[in-house]
Design a protein around this motif. Structure first.
Motif, mmCIF file in Angstrom:
data_model
loop_
_atom_site.group_PDB
_atom_site.id
_atom_site.type_symbol
_atom_site.label_atom_id
_atom_site.label_comp_id
_atom_site.label_asym_id
_atom_site.label_seq_id
_atom_site.Cartn_x
_atom_site.Cartn_y
_atom_site.Cartn_z
ATOM 1 N N ALA A 302 0.845 -1.205 0.000
ATOM 2 C CA ALA A 302 0.000 0.000 0.000
ATOM 3 C C ALA A 302 0.884 1.260 0.000
ATOM 4 O O ALA A 302 0.604 2.240 -0.688
ATOM 5 C CB ALA A 302 -0.918 -0.019 1.209
ATOM 6 N N MET A 303 1.954 1.206 0.806
ATOM 7 C CA MET A 303 2.866 2.347 0.855
ATOM 8 C C MET A 303 3.570 2.523 -0.487
ATOM 9 O O MET A 303 3.775 3.637 -0.962
ATOM 10 C CB MET A 303 3.899 2.152 1.970
ATOM 11 N N ASP A 305 2.377 1.615 -3.411
ATOM 12 C CA ASP A 305 1.383 2.195 -4.341
ATOM 13 C C ASP A 305 1.233 3.699 -4.109
ATOM 14 O O ASP A 305 1.089 4.477 -5.049
ATOM 15 C CB ASP A 305 0.029 1.496 -4.151
ATOM 16 N N GLU A 306 1.272 4.058 -2.822
ATOM 17 C CA GLU A 306 1.111 5.492 -2.480
ATOM 18 C C GLU A 306 2.268 6.315 -3.037
ATOM 19 O O GLU A 306 2.080 7.427 -3.516
ATOM 20 C CB GLU A 306 1.061 5.636 -0.962
ATOM 21 N N TYR A 307 3.510 5.776 -2.973
ATOM 22 C CA TYR A 307 4.677 6.514 -3.425
ATOM 23 C C TYR A 307 5.017 6.304 -4.894
ATOM 24 O O TYR A 307 5.924 6.934 -5.414
ATOM 25 C CB TYR A 307 5.899 6.150 -2.578
#
Length: 466
Positions: A302-303, A305-307
């Motif tokens: 998830a992190m 994907d966020e970055y």
């Protein structure tokens, strides 16, 4: 009167000769008293008498009669063309000058006193309002009881306030200009004070900080994505380690239980129950470990994907903005000195104007004598004035010959051509014979009646007509 029993003159020029006390000076003193009502003598009326009279008559209708009395008020009568004159003392002052009564005194005075007397002869109508109109004020370091030319000389003098103040102002100008040059040397060429004063450094630094933080996020995103496989492998390793540890733990426990089972038949049932539930326990714990693994991977994904979107961005170069900010900071640091330089330049301009005004006043005081002499009544031929010093035919009094000094002596004495044409000369023995004869001749040449006294060894008073 004055020790004289009686004496009558007939209007001729005479020399009174005799020893001291013969009465020579008494004749002149009596005439002076008649003209001025003043005497240096304590007693005027002859000893034993109550009254002394002096009568002077001229060929132009003037009659002066003065009586000194010991027991009543003195009497005086001044008539012109048979009519009594009002304010007789003022009238008499207007028809002769004090030096007519002792012209040789002029030659004995200091050059400064002689200069003052000559300057006072120049007739020019002025008052304090005249000074105010010329200079816009009345200079307070000048004495106004002297001739206008001496007043102007004092105003423009190097000892005067205008000159001294101008020196102070010019010194101030030089000092301030030196400060201005020092400040100008410390400020970059083409310095735009208004631009740097209006420059908003806070806004520039906010822009830099925003880019810097964005760059940090990009770097972090790149690091997160680049380290994903390593992180996942770590999580897998953690899982394998945990499973291996679980196997070892359960194996050890199983061995212990078997031994216990062999040793403790009493606990067989309980142990058997544990053995029966061991698979389920393993399954549950395995599920927890797998769930932890999946959670960590999901969380990291998830992190990532966020970055991921940020990591695709290029790192921004804000070095130019940083240089711009540093340059602006440096430029702003010059503002106070620049403002001080501008203030000094304003001071210099004001001081320059003040110096110019003082120069104009000094020049005014220097040029006015020439203007005054163009319109003033000048009673002496060849008289000019330079820097407040009277010159006779271009020469100061100290440079005149004896003959020229005698001429000047007569000119100074006879300042009022329409007044009494008489000269009183007390003590001509002080002059050389040549100078005495020249003095007499100059008086004759100008149509002046003179009465002179000369001390000799003769005990009797001798009257010599000349």
């Amino acid at each position: 009167m004055y020790g004289i029993t009686e004496y009558e003159g007939d209007g001729k020029s005479i020399e009174l000769d005799g020893t001291n006390g013969a009465g020579k000076s008494s004749v002149i003193d009596a005439i002076r008293y008649a003209l001025t009502n003043k005497s240096d003598r304590k007693y005027i009326v002859r000893n034993g008498e109550t009254e002394g009279e002096i009568l002077i008559e001229t060929d132009n209708g003037l009659r002066i009669n003065r009586k000194a009395r010991t027991n009543q008020v003195d009497y005086k009568s001044v008539k012109k063309d048979g009519r009594e004159v009002g304010s007789p003392e003022s009238f008499l002052k207007d028809i002769f000058s004090p030096l007519q009564l002792s012209p040789v005194e002029f030659m004995e005075k200091s050059e400064k006193e002689q200069n003052a007397i000559i300057l006072d002869m120049i007739q020019y109508d002025w008052n304090l309002q005249t000074i105010r109109e010329w200079f816009g004020e009345i200079p307070d370091w000048v004495s106004y009881d002297q001739n206008i030319l001496q007043v102007l000389n004092d105003i423009q003098s190097e000892k005067g306030a205008y000159f001294q103040n101008r020196q102070d102002v010019n010194r101030d100008i030089r000092n301030k200009r030196s400060f201005i040059e020092d400040i100008a040397d410390s400020i970059p060429a083409g310095y735009e004070a208004e631009k740097w004063e209006n420059m908003n450094l806070s806004e520039l630094y906010m822009k830099i900080e925003k880019i810097r933080k964005e760059n940090e996020e990009i770097q972090k995103a790149k690091q997160v994505i680049e380290s994903r496989d390593n992180k996942v492998r770590k999580y897998e390793a953690d899982r394998e380690i945990a499973l291996a540890a679980l196997d070892r733990e359960l194996s050890a426990e199983k061995e212990r239980l078997v031994k216990d089972n062999e040793q403790l038949q009493a606990q067989l049932k309980a142990n058997q129950e544990k053995l029966n539930g061991m698979a389920e326990r393993k399954q549950d714990k395995t599920a927890v470990i797998n769930k932890t693994y999946e959670s960590e991977v999901a969380k990291y994904n998830a992190m990532v994907d966020e970055y991921k979107e940020i990591s695709d961005k290029e790192i921004q170069d804000y070095s130019k903005l940083q240089e711009e900010a540093e340059h602006a900071e440096e430029m702003k640091s010059h503002l106070k000195e620049y403002e001080r330089m501008i203030s000094l330049q304003t001071d210099v301009e004001n001081l320059r104007q003040e110096s110019e005004d003082l120069t104009n006043k000094i020049e005014k005081a220097r040029t006015l004598p020439g203007e005054i002499l163009e319109t003033a009544v000048i009673p002496i031929a060849g008289l000019t004035v330079k820097n407040g010093i009277p010159l006779i035919n271009g020469l100061p009094i100290s440079n005149l010959s004896d003959g020229e000094k005698l001429d000047l002596c007569i000119d100074v004495a006879i300042q009022k051509p329409n007044g009494l044409q008489i000269i009183l000369i007390d003590g001509v023995e002080k002059l050389s014979t040549k100078m005495r004869n020249e003095l007499y001749q100059k008086c004759k040449d100008r149509g002046l009646q003179f009465i002179a006294t000369r001390t000799t060894d003769d005990e009797d008073l001798t009257v010599i007509e000349l």
